[in-house]
Design an enzyme around this catalytic site. Structure first.
Site, PDB file in Angstrom:
ATOM      1  N   HIS A   1      33.017  44.780  41.118  1.00  0.00           N
ATOM      2  CA  HIS A   1      33.205  43.960  39.767  1.00  0.00           C
ATOM      3  C   HIS A   1      32.069  43.932  38.964  1.00  0.00           C
ATOM      4  O   HIS A   1      31.943  43.116  38.023  1.00  0.00           O
ATOM      5  CB  HIS A   1      34.269  42.913  40.019  1.00  0.00           C
ATOM      6  CG  HIS A   1      35.327  43.017  40.346  1.00  0.00           C
ATOM      7  ND1 HIS A   1      36.135  42.390  40.937  1.00  0.00           N
ATOM      8  CD2 HIS A   1      36.133  44.184  40.402  1.00  0.00           C
ATOM      9  CE1 HIS A   1      37.424  42.631  41.504  1.00  0.00           C
ATOM     10  NE2 HIS A   1      37.404  43.897  41.217  1.00  0.00           N
TER      11      HIS A   1
ATOM     12  N   THR B   1      39.816  35.577  49.400  1.00  0.00           N
ATOM     13  CA  THR B   1      40.243  36.459  48.215  1.00  0.00           C
ATOM     14  C   THR B   1      41.861  36.434  48.111  1.00  0.00           C
ATOM     15  O   THR B   1      42.386  36.361  49.236  1.00  0.00           O
ATOM     16  CB  THR B   1      39.942  38.079  48.243  1.00  0.00           C
ATOM     17  OG1 THR B   1      40.626  38.615  46.945  1.00  0.00           O
ATOM     18  CG2 THR B   1      40.452  38.613  49.395  1.00  0.00           C
TER      19      THR B   1
ATOM     20  N   CYS C   1      21.022  50.797  19.702  1.00  0.00           N
ATOM     21  CA  CYS C   1      22.132  51.085  18.545  1.00  0.00           C
ATOM     22  C   CYS C   1      22.350  50.100  17.879  1.00  0.00           C
ATOM     23  O   CYS C   1      23.244  50.230  17.052  1.00  0.00           O
ATOM     24  CB  CYS C   1      23.151  51.643  19.484  1.00  0.00           C
ATOM     25  SG  CYS C   1      24.295  50.448  20.359  1.00  0.00           S
TER      26      CYS C   1
ATOM     27  N   CYS D   1      25.060  47.269  26.972  1.00  0.00           N
ATOM     28  CA  CYS D   1      25.544  47.518  25.783  1.00  0.00           C
ATOM     29  C   CYS D   1      26.902  47.770  25.830  1.00  0.00           C
ATOM     30  O   CYS D   1      27.305  48.655  26.434  1.00  0.00           O
ATOM     31  CB  CYS D   1      24.722  48.800  24.872  1.00  0.00           C
ATOM     32  SG  CYS D   1      25.436  49.092  23.386  1.00  0.00           S
TER      33      CYS D   1
ATOM     34  N   ASN E   1      40.896  32.525  55.342  1.00  0.00           N
ATOM     35  CA  ASN E   1      41.424  32.013  53.995  1.00  0.00           C
ATOM     36  C   ASN E   1      42.026  30.524  54.197  1.00  0.00           C
ATOM     37  O   ASN E   1      42.940  30.425  55.207  1.00  0.00           O
ATOM     38  CB  ASN E   1      42.224  32.797  53.272  1.00  0.00           C
ATOM     39  CG  ASN E   1      42.443  32.500  51.658  1.00  0.00           C
ATOM     40  OD1 ASN E   1      42.969  31.348  51.450  1.00  0.00           O
ATOM     41  ND2 ASN E   1      42.358  33.471  51.005  1.00  0.00           N
TER      42      ASN E   1
ATOM     43  N   ASN F   1      32.883  39.716  44.088  1.00  0.00           N
ATOM     44  CA  ASN F   1      32.318  38.701  43.294  1.00  0.00           C
ATOM     45  C   ASN F   1      31.165  39.202  42.411  1.00  0.00           C
ATOM     46  O   ASN F   1      30.588  40.176  42.876  1.00  0.00           O
ATOM     47  CB  ASN F   1      31.509  37.568  44.270  1.00  0.00           C
ATOM     48  CG  ASN F   1      32.702  36.855  45.003  1.00  0.00           C
ATOM     49  OD1 ASN F   1      33.748  36.904  44.680  1.00  0.00           O
ATOM     50  ND2 ASN F   1      32.326  36.538  46.352  1.00  0.00           N
TER      51      ASN F   1
HETATM   52  C1  BV8 Z   1      41.785  48.379  36.805  1.00  0.00           C
HETATM   53  C2  BV8 Z   1      34.719  40.285  37.111  1.00  0.00           C
HETATM   54  C3  BV8 Z   1      42.760  50.609  35.930  1.00  0.00           C
HETATM   55  C4  BV8 Z   1      34.902  39.641  35.667  1.00  0.00           C
HETATM   56  C5  BV8 Z   1      37.194  40.799  37.662  1.00  0.00           C
HETATM   57  C6  BV8 Z   1      47.830  47.774  39.675  1.00  0.00           C
HETATM   58  C7  BV8 Z   1      46.849  48.790  39.587  1.00  0.00           C
HETATM   59  C8  BV8 Z   1      45.678  48.765  38.866  1.00  0.00           C
HETATM   60  C9  BV8 Z   1      45.477  47.831  38.101  1.00  0.00           C
HETATM   61  C10 BV8 Z   1      46.344  46.863  38.056  1.00  0.00           C
HETATM   62  C11 BV8 Z   1      47.563  46.786  38.782  1.00  0.00           C
HETATM   63  N1  BV8 Z   1      48.183  45.618  38.452  1.00  0.00           N
HETATM   64  C12 BV8 Z   1      47.610  44.897  37.491  1.00  0.00           C
HETATM   65  C13 BV8 Z   1      46.377  45.613  37.373  1.00  0.00           C
HETATM   66  C14 BV8 Z   1      45.654  45.416  36.308  1.00  0.00           C
HETATM   67  C15 BV8 Z   1      44.497  44.333  36.915  1.00  0.00           C
HETATM   68  C16 BV8 Z   1      45.122  43.360  37.804  1.00  0.00           C
HETATM   69  O1  BV8 Z   1      44.945  43.612  38.900  1.00  0.00           O
HETATM   70  N2  BV8 Z   1      45.490  42.173  37.483  1.00  0.00           N
HETATM   71  C17 BV8 Z   1      45.903  41.177  38.267  1.00  0.00           C
HETATM   72  C18 BV8 Z   1      45.806  39.817  37.648  1.00  0.00           C
HETATM   73  C19 BV8 Z   1      47.365  41.458  38.771  1.00  0.00           C
HETATM   74  N3  BV8 Z   1      43.442  45.090  37.417  1.00  0.00           N
HETATM   75  C20 BV8 Z   1      42.592  45.500  36.498  1.00  0.00           C
HETATM   76  O2  BV8 Z   1      42.393  45.231  35.321  1.00  0.00           O
HETATM   77  C21 BV8 Z   1      41.294  46.234  37.174  1.00  0.00           C
HETATM   78  N4  BV8 Z   1      41.022  47.405  36.467  1.00  0.00           N
HETATM   79  O3  BV8 Z   1      42.453  48.578  37.635  1.00  0.00           O
HETATM   80  O4  BV8 Z   1      41.462  49.696  36.031  1.00  0.00           O
HETATM   81  C22 BV8 Z   1      43.334  50.280  34.478  1.00  0.00           C
HETATM   82  C23 BV8 Z   1      42.757  50.505  33.559  1.00  0.00           C
HETATM   83  C24 BV8 Z   1      43.262  50.153  32.396  1.00  0.00           C
HETATM   84  C25 BV8 Z   1      44.589  49.328  32.402  1.00  0.00           C
HETATM   85  C26 BV8 Z   1      45.109  49.017  33.679  1.00  0.00           C
HETATM   86  C27 BV8 Z   1      44.303  49.230  34.809  1.00  0.00           C
HETATM   87  C28 BV8 Z   1      40.057  45.561  37.017  1.00  0.00           C
HETATM   88  C29 BV8 Z   1      40.047  44.381  38.011  1.00  0.00           C
HETATM   89  C30 BV8 Z   1      38.738  43.376  37.839  1.00  0.00           C
HETATM   90  C31 BV8 Z   1      38.697  42.201  36.901  1.00  0.00           C
HETATM   91  N5  BV8 Z   1      37.340  41.578  36.947  1.00  0.00           N
HETATM   92  N6  BV8 Z   1      35.768  39.926  38.071  1.00  0.00           N
HETATM   93  C32 BV8 Z   1      34.535  38.405  35.850  1.00  0.00           C
HETATM   94  O5  BV8 Z   1      34.079  37.802  37.193  1.00  0.00           O
HETATM   95  O6  BV8 Z   1      34.167  37.635  34.768  1.00  0.00           O
HETATM   96  S1  BV8 Z   1      38.331  40.104  38.804  1.00  0.00           S
HETATM   97  C33 BV8 Z   1      38.018  38.359  39.427  1.00  0.00           C
HETATM   98  O7  BV8 Z   1      39.256  38.265  40.447  1.00  0.00           O
HETATM   99  C34 BV8 Z   1      36.980  38.308  40.247  1.00  0.00           C
HETATM  100  O8  BV8 Z   1      35.945  39.369  40.580  1.00  0.00           O
HETATM  101  C35 BV8 Z   1      37.390  37.617  41.428  1.00  0.00           C
HETATM  102  O9  BV8 Z   1      36.550  37.882  42.652  1.00  0.00           O
HETATM  103  C36 BV8 Z   1      38.600  38.450  41.434  1.00  0.00           C
HETATM  104  C37 BV8 Z   1      39.715  38.359  42.513  1.00  0.00           C
HETATM  105  O10 BV8 Z   1      39.823  36.927  42.773  1.00  0.00           O
HETATM  106  P1  BV8 Z   1      39.550  36.542  44.097  1.00  0.00           P
HETATM  107  O11 BV8 Z   1      37.989  36.720  44.402  1.00  0.00           O
HETATM  108  O12 BV8 Z   1      40.294  36.743  44.991  1.00  0.00           O
HETATM  109  O13 BV8 Z   1      39.379  34.757  43.540  1.00  0.00           O
HETATM  110  P2  BV8 Z   1      40.622  34.132  43.439  1.00  0.00           P
HETATM  111  O14 BV8 Z   1      40.270  32.733  42.663  1.00  0.00           O
HETATM  112  O15 BV8 Z   1      41.679  34.670  43.099  1.00  0.00           O
HETATM  113  O16 BV8 Z   1      41.053  33.608  45.014  1.00  0.00           O
HETATM  114  C38 BV8 Z   1      40.227  32.767  45.873  1.00  0.00           C
HETATM  115  C39 BV8 Z   1      40.595  32.929  47.078  1.00  0.00           C
HETATM  116  O17 BV8 Z   1      39.752  31.990  47.887  1.00  0.00           O
HETATM  117  C40 BV8 Z   1      41.939  32.021  47.061  1.00  0.00           C
HETATM  118  O18 BV8 Z   1      42.837  32.845  48.197  1.00  0.00           O
HETATM  119  C41 BV8 Z   1      41.638  30.742  47.925  1.00  0.00           C
HETATM  120  O19 BV8 Z   1      42.510  30.299  48.985  1.00  0.00           O
HETATM  121  C42 BV8 Z   1      40.264  31.128  48.768  1.00  0.00           C
HETATM  122  N7  BV8 Z   1      39.397  30.132  49.088  1.00  0.00           N
HETATM  123  C43 BV8 Z   1      39.307  28.933  48.226  1.00  0.00           C
HETATM  124  N8  BV8 Z   1      38.255  28.459  48.841  1.00  0.00           N
HETATM  125  C44 BV8 Z   1      37.904  29.120  50.064  1.00  0.00           C
HETATM  126  C45 BV8 Z   1      38.566  30.184  50.135  1.00  0.00           C
HETATM  127  N9  BV8 Z   1      38.570  30.916  51.253  1.00  0.00           N
HETATM  128  C46 BV8 Z   1      37.619  30.716  51.937  1.00  0.00           C
HETATM  129  N10 BV8 Z   1      36.817  29.749  52.135  1.00  0.00           N
HETATM  130  C47 BV8 Z   1      36.610  28.937  51.252  1.00  0.00           C
HETATM  131  N11 BV8 Z   1      35.938  27.843  50.968  1.00  0.00           N
END
Ligand code: BV8
Length: 246
Positions: free
Chosen positions: A119, A188, A150, A127, A213, A102
């Site tokens: 994150h 998550t 810059c 910048c 969850n 988060n």
């Molecule tokens: C990277 C900041 C290298 C921004 C965020 C394999 C390996 C490496 C990379 C990848 C890979 N496969 C794909 C990738 C690329 C990508 C990725 O993972 N894509 C996904 C969509 C498949 N990953 C990346 O790009 C990462 N970088 O790996 O660098 C690289 C370099 C170049 C090219 C490729 C790779 C960067 C990832 C970071 C992205 N930034 N946030 C912002 O916030 O604006 S991610 C964003 O999603 C948030 O941080 C969030 O926290 C995160 C994950 O989501 P969750 O937290 O799980 O939230 P979500 O809504 O998904 O789920 C909520 C959950 O809560 C649900 O399960 C729900 O049931 C539950 N819930 C609901 N209510 C409750 C509850 N639980 C408990 N109590 C409740 N009341």
């Protein structure tokens, strides 16, 4: 809510806990999760379409405005019972590390001390060109504002999709996941990599894995204990049955 004797005894004898939180922990503070539909005018966009450097280059005004909206929403949010329960848990166990995906800073506002922000943090600005945090800038009416050093565009200090996570934070998160004997995964979807790898890494190293969850995730069938419910209900209930600090 009831908990198995096995789970309670597991918490009672832990020496080192690692916790991974996602957007679900902040849901009860009124901060929409990533997978939930966005509200109002933003409902027309998917977060994955806005939280990327490509989106920012294409339309910096739109992406900056999205973060201004989210910053204002986070600023009005308060830590909830889940955040507070994690502060209490930190005080009850010998070793504790909180790893969060988060960017809302609510864990720190609740009083968590050792937080690994994988994150980034929406309250910080950097910048886009120099990748340095900028504390102050002239409000000239430019949207996004310009870097005072810059002249480049300013952006939120968060990790966008296609961007690498801060190396030190990620290394520490994997180290703590490998060293813990109890890994708790809260709120998550366990989809976004490489953070989603952490519970599986802990599992591979022999840790007991607990998932909290209301819904199922790719971790659910591998976790030793699955507590289906809202973090704001489950965590305080769990703390009520765990032994107090001796
Ligand atoms: C990277 C900041 C290298 C921004 C965020 C394999 C390996 C490496 C990379 C990848 C890979 N496969 C794909 C990738 C690329 C990508 C990725 O993972 N894509 C996904 C969509 C498949 N990953 C990346 O790009 C990462 N970088 O790996 O660098 C690289 C370099 C170049 C090219 C490729 C790779 C960067 C990832 C970071 C992205 N930034 N946030 C912002 O916030 O604006 S991610 C964003 O999603 C948030 O941080 C969030 O926290 C995160 C994950 O989501 P969750 O937290 O799980 O939230 P979500 O809504 O998904 O789920 C909520 C959950 O809560 C649900 O399960 C729900 O049931 C539950 N819930 C609901 N209510 C409750 C509850 N639980 C408990 N109590 C409740 N009341």
């Amino acid at each position: 809510m009831t908990f198995s004797r096995e789970l309670i005894e597991r918490f009672a004898r832990t020496q080192r806990v690692a916790v991974l939180t996602g957007a679900g922990v902040s849901a009860e503070s009124g901060v929409p999760t990533f997978r939930e539909a966005q509200t109002g005018w933003w409902a027309q966009f998917r977060p994955e379409e806005l939280a990327t450097p490509t989106a920012f280059r294409r339309n910096p005004k739109l992406v900056w405005a999205w973060y201004v909206w989210r910053r204002e929403l986070v600023a009005k949010a308060e830590p909830n019972a889940a955040h507070r329960a994690l502060v209490e848990l930190e005080q009850r166990v010998p070793g504790f590390t909180l790893i969060t995906q988060n960017v809302d800073g609510l864990h720190q506002r609740a009083g968590s001390r050792d937080v690994i922000e994988l994150h980034g943090n929406i309250a910080r600005t950097k910048c886009f060109d120099e990748d340095v945090v900028i504390e102050r800038w002239d409000e000239t009416g430019d949207v996004p504002p310009r870097c005072p050093r810059c002249g480049g565009l300013l952006r939120p200090d968060v990790v966008w999709f296609e961007e690498s996570l801060p190396a030190d934070a990620l290394a520490r998160a994997f180290k703590c996941s490998a060293a813990c004997d109890l890994f708790v995964c809260v709120g998550t979807s366990t989809v976004v990599q490489p953070a989603a790898e952490l519970p599986f890494h802990a599992l591979a190293q022999g840790a007991t894995v607990v998932e909290i969850n209301p819904g199922a995730t790719p971790l659910t069938r591998r976790a030793h204990h699955v507590l289906a419910g809202a973090a704001g209900d489950v965590l305080p209930a769990l703390l009520r049955v765990l032994p107090k600090v001796p």
